[in-house]
Design an enzyme around this catalytic site. Structure first.
Site, PDB file in Angstrom:
ATOM      1  N   TYR A  53       0.956  -1.050   0.042  1.00  0.00           N
ATOM      2  CA  TYR A  53       0.082   0.019  -0.058  1.00  0.00           C
ATOM      3  C   TYR A  53       0.873   1.194   0.045  1.00  0.00           C
ATOM      4  O   TYR A  53       2.152   1.188   0.229  1.00  0.00           O
ATOM      5  CB  TYR A  53      -0.765  -0.232   1.237  1.00  0.00           C
ATOM      6  CG  TYR A  53      -2.069   0.906   1.031  1.00  0.00           C
ATOM      7  CD1 TYR A  53      -2.786   0.746  -0.042  1.00  0.00           C
ATOM      8  CD2 TYR A  53      -2.150   1.864   2.068  1.00  0.00           C
ATOM      9  CE1 TYR A  53      -4.035   1.882  -0.080  1.00  0.00           C
ATOM     10  CE2 TYR A  53      -3.428   2.898   1.944  1.00  0.00           C
ATOM     11  CZ  TYR A  53      -4.212   2.866   0.985  1.00  0.00           C
ATOM     12  OH  TYR A  53      -5.297   3.688   0.846  1.00  0.00           O
ATOM     13  N   ASN A 125     -15.154   3.316   1.854  1.00  0.00           N
ATOM     14  CA  ASN A 125     -15.738   3.027   0.316  1.00  0.00           C
ATOM     15  C   ASN A 125     -17.025   3.937  -0.028  1.00  0.00           C
ATOM     16  O   ASN A 125     -16.979   4.517  -1.341  1.00  0.00           O
ATOM     17  CB  ASN A 125     -16.343   1.603   0.370  1.00  0.00           C
ATOM     18  CG  ASN A 125     -14.895   0.695   0.298  1.00  0.00           C
ATOM     19  OD1 ASN A 125     -13.947   1.005   0.110  1.00  0.00           O
ATOM     20  ND2 ASN A 125     -15.176  -0.613   0.667  1.00  0.00           N
ATOM     21  N   SER A 152     -16.536  -4.708  -6.511  1.00  0.00           N
ATOM     22  CA  SER A 152     -15.871  -4.383  -5.240  1.00  0.00           C
ATOM     23  C   SER A 152     -16.697  -3.530  -4.241  1.00  0.00           C
ATOM     24  O   SER A 152     -17.943  -3.200  -4.644  1.00  0.00           O
ATOM     25  CB  SER A 152     -14.631  -3.431  -5.760  1.00  0.00           C
ATOM     26  OG  SER A 152     -15.019  -2.205  -6.320  1.00  0.00           O
ATOM     27  N   GLY A 153     -16.223  -3.262  -3.078  1.00  0.00           N
ATOM     28  CA  GLY A 153     -16.896  -2.471  -2.351  1.00  0.00           C
ATOM     29  C   GLY A 153     -17.336  -1.213  -2.808  1.00  0.00           C
ATOM     30  O   GLY A 153     -18.375  -0.544  -2.729  1.00  0.00           O
ATOM     31  N   VAL A 154     -16.371  -0.280  -3.262  1.00  0.00           N
ATOM     32  CA  VAL A 154     -16.508   0.977  -3.930  1.00  0.00           C
ATOM     33  C   VAL A 154     -17.635   0.734  -5.290  1.00  0.00           C
ATOM     34  O   VAL A 154     -18.398   1.685  -5.179  1.00  0.00           O
ATOM     35  CB  VAL A 154     -15.209   1.462  -4.143  1.00  0.00           C
ATOM     36  CG1 VAL A 154     -15.625   2.950  -5.055  1.00  0.00           C
ATOM     37  CG2 VAL A 154     -14.394   2.085  -3.306  1.00  0.00           C
ATOM     38  N   TYR A 238      -8.321   4.793  -8.738  1.00  0.00           N
ATOM     39  CA  TYR A 238      -8.203   5.068  -7.416  1.00  0.00           C
ATOM     40  C   TYR A 238      -7.616   3.863  -6.584  1.00  0.00           C
ATOM     41  O   TYR A 238      -7.817   3.439  -5.379  1.00  0.00           O
ATOM     42  CB  TYR A 238      -9.628   5.095  -6.538  1.00  0.00           C
ATOM     43  CG  TYR A 238     -10.589   4.060  -6.889  1.00  0.00           C
ATOM     44  CD1 TYR A 238     -10.785   3.119  -5.699  1.00  0.00           C
ATOM     45  CD2 TYR A 238     -11.377   3.982  -7.914  1.00  0.00           C
ATOM     46  CE1 TYR A 238     -11.636   2.064  -5.834  1.00  0.00           C
ATOM     47  CE2 TYR A 238     -12.444   2.761  -8.115  1.00  0.00           C
ATOM     48  CZ  TYR A 238     -12.466   1.977  -7.086  1.00  0.00           C
ATOM     49  OH  TYR A 238     -13.399   1.091  -7.044  1.00  0.00           O
ATOM     50  N   GLY A 239      -7.370   2.714  -7.518  1.00  0.00           N
ATOM     51  CA  GLY A 239      -6.761   1.594  -7.168  1.00  0.00           C
ATOM     52  C   GLY A 239      -5.660   0.837  -8.269  1.00  0.00           C
ATOM     53  O   GLY A 239      -5.640   1.422  -9.265  1.00  0.00           O
ATOM     54  N   TRP A 264      -7.643   9.995  -3.862  1.00  0.00           N
ATOM     55  CA  TRP A 264      -7.284   9.145  -2.683  1.00  0.00           C
ATOM     56  C   TRP A 264      -8.053   9.843  -1.684  1.00  0.00           C
ATOM     57  O   TRP A 264      -8.017  11.056  -1.484  1.00  0.00           O
ATOM     58  CB  TRP A 264      -5.668   9.267  -2.208  1.00  0.00           C
ATOM     59  CG  TRP A 264      -5.120   8.347  -1.129  1.00  0.00           C
ATOM     60  CD1 TRP A 264      -5.748   7.414  -0.563  1.00  0.00           C
ATOM     61  CD2 TRP A 264      -3.952   8.852  -0.419  1.00  0.00           C
ATOM     62  NE1 TRP A 264      -4.814   6.976   0.320  1.00  0.00           N
ATOM     63  CE2 TRP A 264      -3.896   7.710   0.491  1.00  0.00           C
ATOM     64  CE3 TRP A 264      -2.977  10.032  -0.515  1.00  0.00           C
ATOM     65  CZ2 TRP A 264      -2.887   7.746   1.464  1.00  0.00           C
ATOM     66  CZ3 TRP A 264      -2.096   9.860   0.536  1.00  0.00           C
ATOM     67  CH2 TRP A 264      -2.056   8.668   1.547  1.00  0.00           C
TER      68      TRP A 264
END
Length: 326
Positions: A53, A125, A152-154, A238-239, A264
């Site tokens: 991360y 999220n 995904s969660g988001v 964002y990922g 972010w």
């Protein structure tokens, strides 16, 4: 009392974390004792354990970044929040533990009648999804948005929030089994990723001009989303679920004028005023209470079973979030 602690980082996240006993701390002036209700395991939590991360806490550390708890004891000079009150935990304090000592004035009370499992996921999220829909492009009802990692969660929150705001979504997933569950949540179009994605998106939307793209995967998946956007469109990353950098063609950047930006949430927190933060979380809380905003939960694990919980969160194929409870 238990805390999920890690003293090293490594490629197998469940191998570096374990439940560790600790004694009840003495409460000081202005502090309260909390008991965990629920805390999710997010992809960023797993990447933190593996060391991948972007921002890593000093070691040793306790896992978890968000969650909700209930007040069970007041320290000297504390009258509120009341005993039994559900509260939002401060982000980043290490939330995978059974009990916490936190300054009372750092706590945000939440409605006790709301589902604590859903409230536990509100910090990261939902605001990420909400802000990506509002901070980059001036979208109007009827406009289209495209995203990958839609399960995904988001991604799940983005589908729901877009629908609430009158927006239409194209949702890209990795396997056919995810199509119907997303449609049931209100997704307008769900497609399995592939090289011919731009052509299939054009056909599914009737050639609609898509102004905003959301990418959580990186690598060539970024470029496929970019190629689906209208001229002058904005692509927000964002990922990096692929583990690889974003790849986007010069054609998309030069001839289509697509712009690639990053988001972010931690940086937004640094720049947003208290009123802006309260506005975003106030809206999300009310939607959760009303049952209009929710995320699927795969399973819950106690802190004592944190190794199994992290292992479950790290492997694919789930249909919901893994949550840690006391």
């Amino acid at each position: 009392m238990l805390k999920a602690e890690y003293q090293t980082r490594g490629p197998v996240p469940q191998d570096v974390i374990e439940p560790v006993e600790f004694e009840k701390p003495q409460l000081k002036e202005g502090e309260v004792l909390l008991e965990l209700l629920a805390s999710p395991i997010n992809p960023s939590d797993v990447l933190t354990l593996t060391g991948q991360y972007g921002m890593l806490p000093p070691l040793p550390a306790i896992g978890g970044n968000e969650g909700v708890a209930k007040v069970i004891e007041h320290g000297p000079g504390v009258n509120a929040p009341e005993i039994g009150q559900t509260v939002l935990l401060p982000v980043g304090i290490g939330t995978w533990r059974t009990h916490f000592v936190v300054a009372a004035d750092k706590l945000v009370p939440l409605p006790n009648e709301a589902d604590p499992l859903q409230l536990s996921m509100i910090s990261i999220n939902p605001p990420t999804a909400s802000l990506m829909l509002s901070e980059f492009v001036d979208l109007q009802p009827g406009d289209w948005v495209i995203q990958n990692a839609a399960n995904s969660g988001v991604g799940n929150y983005l589908v729901q929030l877009a629908s609430i705001r009158g927006l239409k979504t194209v949702n890209i997933v990795r396997r056919e089994s995810l199509v119907e569950p997303l449609k049931a949540q209100g997704a307008d179009v769900v497609l399995v990723d592939g090289e011919d994605l731009p052509e299939r998106v054009k056909e599914a939307t009737g050639g609609a001009a898509i102004k905003l793209g959301i990418d959580a995967v990186g690598d060539t998946a970024t470029g496929r989303i970019a190629d689906c956007l209208a001229e002058g469109g904005t692509l927000v990353n964002y990922g990096m679920m692929s583990g690889k950098p974003c790849k986007i063609s010069p054609s998309a950047l030069i001839f289509s004028g697509v712009s690639l930006k990053g988001f972010w949430l931690a940086r937004w927190f640094e720049q947003a005023s208290t009123d802006e933060q309260q506005r975003v979380y106030g809206e999300l809380t009310q939607l959760i209470i009303a049952g209009k905003l929710k995320a699927p939960v795969d399973s819950t694990y106690s802190v004592s079973d944190i190794k199994d919980a992290v292992a479950a969160a790290a492997q694919g194929g789930r249909e919901g979030k893994i949550l840690v409870t006391a």
